[in-house]
Design a protein around this motif. Structure first.
Motif, PDB file in Angstrom:
ATOM      1  N   VAL A  67       8.871 -16.695 -16.242  1.00 24.89           N
ATOM      2  CA  VAL A  67       8.739 -17.680 -17.315  1.00 24.89           C
ATOM      3  C   VAL A  67      10.116 -18.063 -17.822  1.00 24.89           C
ATOM      4  O   VAL A  67      11.097 -17.393 -17.522  1.00 24.89           O
ATOM      5  CB  VAL A  67       7.857 -17.151 -18.477  1.00 24.89           C
ATOM      6  N   GLN A  68      10.159 -19.128 -18.595  1.00 24.13           N
ATOM      7  CA  GLN A  68      11.395 -19.578 -19.228  1.00 24.13           C
ATOM      8  C   GLN A  68      12.522 -19.740 -18.204  1.00 24.13           C
ATOM      9  O   GLN A  68      13.420 -18.915 -18.111  1.00 24.13           O
ATOM     10  CB  GLN A  68      11.847 -18.595 -20.305  1.00 24.13           C
ATOM     11  N   ALA A  69      12.481 -20.811 -17.457  1.00 25.19           N
ATOM     12  CA  ALA A  69      13.469 -21.045 -16.407  1.00 25.19           C
ATOM     13  C   ALA A  69      14.896 -20.889 -16.921  1.00 25.19           C
ATOM     14  O   ALA A  69      15.757 -20.338 -16.247  1.00 25.19           O
ATOM     15  CB  ALA A  69      13.275 -22.436 -15.806  1.00 25.19           C
ATOM     16  N   TYR A  70      15.152 -21.347 -18.122  1.00 19.59           N
ATOM     17  CA  TYR A  70      16.506 -21.280 -18.673  1.00 19.59           C
ATOM     18  C   TYR A  70      16.988 -19.848 -18.824  1.00 19.59           C
ATOM     19  O   TYR A  70      18.094 -19.500 -18.476  1.00 19.59           O
ATOM     20  CB  TYR A  70      16.560 -22.009 -20.017  1.00 19.59           C
ATOM     21  N   ARG A  71      16.109 -18.974 -19.363  1.00 15.07           N
ATOM     22  CA  ARG A  71      16.501 -17.586 -19.603  1.00 15.07           C
ATOM     23  C   ARG A  71      16.033 -16.638 -18.513  1.00 15.07           C
ATOM     24  O   ARG A  71      16.255 -15.449 -18.583  1.00 15.07           O
ATOM     25  CB  ARG A  71      15.948 -17.125 -20.951  1.00 15.07           C
ATOM     26  N   LYS A  72      15.331 -17.168 -17.520  1.00 15.88           N
ATOM     27  CA  LYS A  72      14.833 -16.356 -16.419  1.00 15.88           C
ATOM     28  C   LYS A  72      14.035 -15.168 -16.926  1.00 15.88           C
ATOM     29  O   LYS A  72      14.271 -14.028 -16.555  1.00 15.88           O
ATOM     30  CB  LYS A  72      15.978 -15.905 -15.516  1.00 15.88           C
ATOM     31  N   GLY A  73      13.062 -15.453 -17.766  1.00 17.97           N
ATOM     32  CA  GLY A  73      12.247 -14.400 -18.361  1.00 17.97           C
ATOM     33  C   GLY A  73      11.193 -13.863 -17.423  1.00 17.97           C
ATOM     34  O   GLY A  73      10.910 -14.435 -16.371  1.00 17.97           O
ATOM     35  N   GLU A  92       5.963  -8.789  -7.390  1.00 24.91           N
ATOM     36  CA  GLU A  92       5.522  -8.364  -8.719  1.00 24.91           C
ATOM     37  C   GLU A  92       5.613  -9.491  -9.738  1.00 24.91           C
ATOM     38  O   GLU A  92       4.809  -9.578 -10.653  1.00 24.91           O
ATOM     39  CB  GLU A  92       6.375  -7.184  -9.175  1.00 24.91           C
ATOM     40  N   TRP A  93       6.604 -10.379  -9.602  1.00 28.11           N
ATOM     41  CA  TRP A  93       6.815 -11.469 -10.556  1.00 28.11           C
ATOM     42  C   TRP A  93       6.566 -12.789  -9.842  1.00 28.11           C
ATOM     43  O   TRP A  93       7.400 -13.276  -9.102  1.00 28.11           O
ATOM     44  CB  TRP A  93       8.232 -11.400 -11.137  1.00 28.11           C
ATOM     45  N   GLY A  94       5.381 -13.347 -10.051  1.00 24.87           N
ATOM     46  CA  GLY A  94       4.984 -14.572  -9.372  1.00 24.87           C
ATOM     47  C   GLY A  94       5.422 -15.830 -10.098  1.00 24.87           C
ATOM     48  O   GLY A  94       5.740 -15.826 -11.288  1.00 24.87           O
ATOM     49  N   ASP A  95       5.399 -16.927  -9.354  1.00 24.12           N
ATOM     50  CA  ASP A  95       5.692 -18.246  -9.894  1.00 24.12           C
ATOM     51  C   ASP A  95       4.571 -18.637 -10.857  1.00 24.12           C
ATOM     52  O   ASP A  95       3.388 -18.529 -10.523  1.00 24.12           O
ATOM     53  CB  ASP A  95       5.782 -19.231  -8.737  1.00 24.12           C
ATOM     54  N   ALA A  96       4.916 -19.108 -12.032  1.00 28.35           N
ATOM     55  CA  ALA A  96       3.913 -19.473 -13.045  1.00 28.35           C
ATOM     56  C   ALA A  96       3.297 -20.850 -12.812  1.00 28.35           C
ATOM     57  O   ALA A  96       2.320 -21.206 -13.475  1.00 28.35           O
ATOM     58  CB  ALA A  96       4.539 -19.423 -14.437  1.00 28.35           C
ATOM     59  N   ALA A  97       3.812 -21.627 -11.870  1.00 31.09           N
ATOM     60  CA  ALA A  97       3.336 -22.998 -11.654  1.00 31.09           C
ATOM     61  C   ALA A  97       1.827 -23.113 -11.432  1.00 31.09           C
ATOM     62  O   ALA A  97       1.210 -24.040 -11.950  1.00 31.09           O
ATOM     63  CB  ALA A  97       4.100 -23.657 -10.507  1.00 31.09           C
ATOM     64  N   LYS A 122       5.546 -15.252 -26.973  1.00 29.50           N
ATOM     65  CA  LYS A 122       4.743 -15.585 -25.790  1.00 29.50           C
ATOM     66  C   LYS A 122       4.316 -17.049 -25.794  1.00 29.50           C
ATOM     67  O   LYS A 122       4.460 -17.722 -24.766  1.00 29.50           O
ATOM     68  CB  LYS A 122       3.532 -14.661 -25.679  1.00 29.50           C
ATOM     69  N   PRO A 123       3.780 -17.588 -26.909  1.00 28.21           N
ATOM     70  CA  PRO A 123       3.422 -19.014 -26.861  1.00 28.21           C
ATOM     71  C   PRO A 123       4.624 -19.893 -26.522  1.00 28.21           C
ATOM     72  O   PRO A 123       4.498 -20.856 -25.754  1.00 28.21           O
ATOM     73  CB  PRO A 123       2.897 -19.320 -28.264  1.00 28.21           C
ATOM     74  N   ARG A 124       5.774 -19.550 -27.055  1.00 30.79           N
ATOM     75  CA  ARG A 124       6.972 -20.343 -26.765  1.00 30.79           C
ATOM     76  C   ARG A 124       7.342 -20.229 -25.285  1.00 30.79           C
ATOM     77  O   ARG A 124       7.623 -21.232 -24.625  1.00 30.79           O
ATOM     78  CB  ARG A 124       8.119 -19.886 -27.667  1.00 30.79           C
ATOM     79  N   ALA A 125       7.329 -19.013 -24.748  1.00 26.16           N
ATOM     80  CA  ALA A 125       7.685 -18.813 -23.339  1.00 26.16           C
ATOM     81  C   ALA A 125       6.705 -19.525 -22.413  1.00 26.16           C
ATOM     82  O   ALA A 125       7.114 -20.176 -21.439  1.00 26.16           O
ATOM     83  CB  ALA A 125       7.715 -17.317 -23.020  1.00 26.16           C
ATOM     84  N   TYR A 126       5.409 -19.440 -22.709  1.00 28.84           N
ATOM     85  CA  TYR A 126       4.420 -20.095 -21.854  1.00 28.84           C
ATOM     86  C   TYR A 126       4.505 -21.614 -21.968  1.00 28.84           C
ATOM     87  O   TYR A 126       4.318 -22.326 -20.974  1.00 28.84           O
ATOM     88  CB  TYR A 126       3.010 -19.609 -22.191  1.00 28.84           C
ATOM     89  N   ALA A 127       4.793 -22.129 -23.159  1.00 26.82           N
ATOM     90  CA  ALA A 127       4.957 -23.579 -23.330  1.00 26.82           C
ATOM     91  C   ALA A 127       6.196 -24.072 -22.591  1.00 26.82           C
ATOM     92  O   ALA A 127       6.174 -25.134 -21.972  1.00 26.82           O
ATOM     93  CB  ALA A 127       5.035 -23.942 -24.812  1.00 26.82           C
ATOM     94  N   GLN A 128       7.279 -23.305 -22.655  1.00 29.26           N
ATOM     95  CA  GLN A 128       8.500 -23.687 -21.948  1.00 29.26           C
ATOM     96  C   GLN A 128       8.277 -23.698 -20.442  1.00 29.26           C
ATOM     97  O   GLN A 128       8.895 -24.477 -19.727  1.00 29.26           O
ATOM     98  CB  GLN A 128       9.645 -22.736 -22.309  1.00 29.26           C
ATOM     99  N   THR A 129       7.378 -22.850 -19.973  1.00 28.51           N
ATOM    100  CA  THR A 129       7.044 -22.780 -18.555  1.00 28.51           C
ATOM    101  C   THR A 129       5.985 -23.814 -18.193  1.00 28.51           C
ATOM    102  O   THR A 129       5.657 -23.993 -17.030  1.00 28.51           O
ATOM    103  CB  THR A 129       6.560 -21.345 -18.217  1.00 28.51           C
ATOM    104  N   LYS A 130       5.447 -24.487 -19.208  1.00 25.15           N
ATOM    105  CA  LYS A 130       4.438 -25.542 -19.062  1.00 25.15           C
ATOM    106  C   LYS A 130       3.103 -25.034 -18.521  1.00 25.15           C
ATOM    107  O   LYS A 130       2.410 -25.732 -17.787  1.00 25.15           O
ATOM    108  CB  LYS A 130       4.973 -26.711 -18.244  1.00 25.15           C
ATOM    109  N   ILE A 131       2.738 -23.819 -18.918  1.00 24.85           N
ATOM    110  CA  ILE A 131       1.398 -23.332 -18.636  1.00 24.85           C
ATOM    111  C   ILE A 131       0.471 -24.134 -19.555  1.00 24.85           C
ATOM    112  O   ILE A 131       0.649 -24.130 -20.772  1.00 24.85           O
ATOM    113  CB  ILE A 131       1.298 -21.815 -18.878  1.00 24.85           C
ATOM    114  N   PRO A 132      -0.513 -24.849 -18.997  1.00 22.54           N
ATOM    115  CA  PRO A 132      -1.295 -25.801 -19.789  1.00 22.54           C
ATOM    116  C   PRO A 132      -2.030 -25.225 -21.003  1.00 22.54           C
ATOM    117  O   PRO A 132      -2.132 -25.893 -22.024  1.00 22.54           O
ATOM    118  CB  PRO A 132      -2.301 -26.371 -18.783  1.00 22.54           C
TER     119      PRO A 132
END
Length: 187
Positions: A67-73, A92-97, A122-132
């Motif tokens: 998550v969070q491409a900028y911070r590589k979370g 272990e860490w999958g693509d969130a797309a 978490k809401p901020r990280a998921y929104a930044q990753t564009k999880i709908p």
């Protein structure tokens, strides 16, 4: 901390400390307690609803997400709703797309940052990753909150209902939850 360093630290700690899970959100390492039985029952309940409503989807419990491409979370939602087979071949860490919805169920832990983690970070990280859609099942307040319309920074829409009321998970999920059963799995 770099994601590779985080991954190595996670592997080392997993062998030495039982009962915690680590995440890297907003550049900070966060620990989580292992969920209790009622927590697991809520995920089971949601999995059944998703399977009955949308059999082409699967609610992956504890799938690690980048998550969070900028911070590589790195985050490990309690559930990630995606097409069946979406994480095949990933580590272990999958693509969130492919994730249509991230799910968190609050835990009863004495960790003072769990409130901040599930309700803010978490809401901020998921929104930044564009999880709908982000679904928060809050056992402390006995409420369900559905976040939607991520703009790459935050979710523009949030709807909260108390346990016992129905709530529709917006597209691309398109499932209605009748939340009366959640009352049985809270302290």
């Amino acid at each position: 901390m770099l994601p590779e360093e985080f991954d190595e630290a996670t592997r080392i700690l997993a062998r030495t400390i039982e009962g915690i899970r680590l995440e890297l959100i907003d550049g900070k390492i966060r620990s989580r307690v292992v969920p209790d039985g009622d927590h697991g029952r809520i995920i089971e309940w949601l999995t059944r609803i998703c399977m009955q409503s949308r059999p082409e989807l699967w609610l992956y419990p504890d799938q690690g997400l980048k998550v969070q491409a900028y911070r590589k979370g790195r985050a490990r939602p309690d559930g990630s709703l995606a097409l069946s087979g979406a994480f095949v071949g990933q580590g272990e860490w999958g693509d969130a797309a492919p994730v249509l919805m991230a799910v968190e169920v609050t835990s009863y832990d004495s960790d003072s940052d769990s409130d901040e983690r599930d309700r803010v970070e978490k809401p901020r990280a998921y929104a930044q990753t564009k999880i709908p859609v982000y679904l928060l099942i809050d056992r402390d307040s006995c409420e369900v909150t559905v976040y939607s319309e991520p703009d790459g920074v935050r979710y523009e829409s949030a709807r909260t209902v108390p346990f016992g009321k129905g709530i529709t998970l917006p597209d691309p999920v398109g499932i209605t939850l009748e939340t009366e059963a959640l009352k049985e799995w809270v302290r």
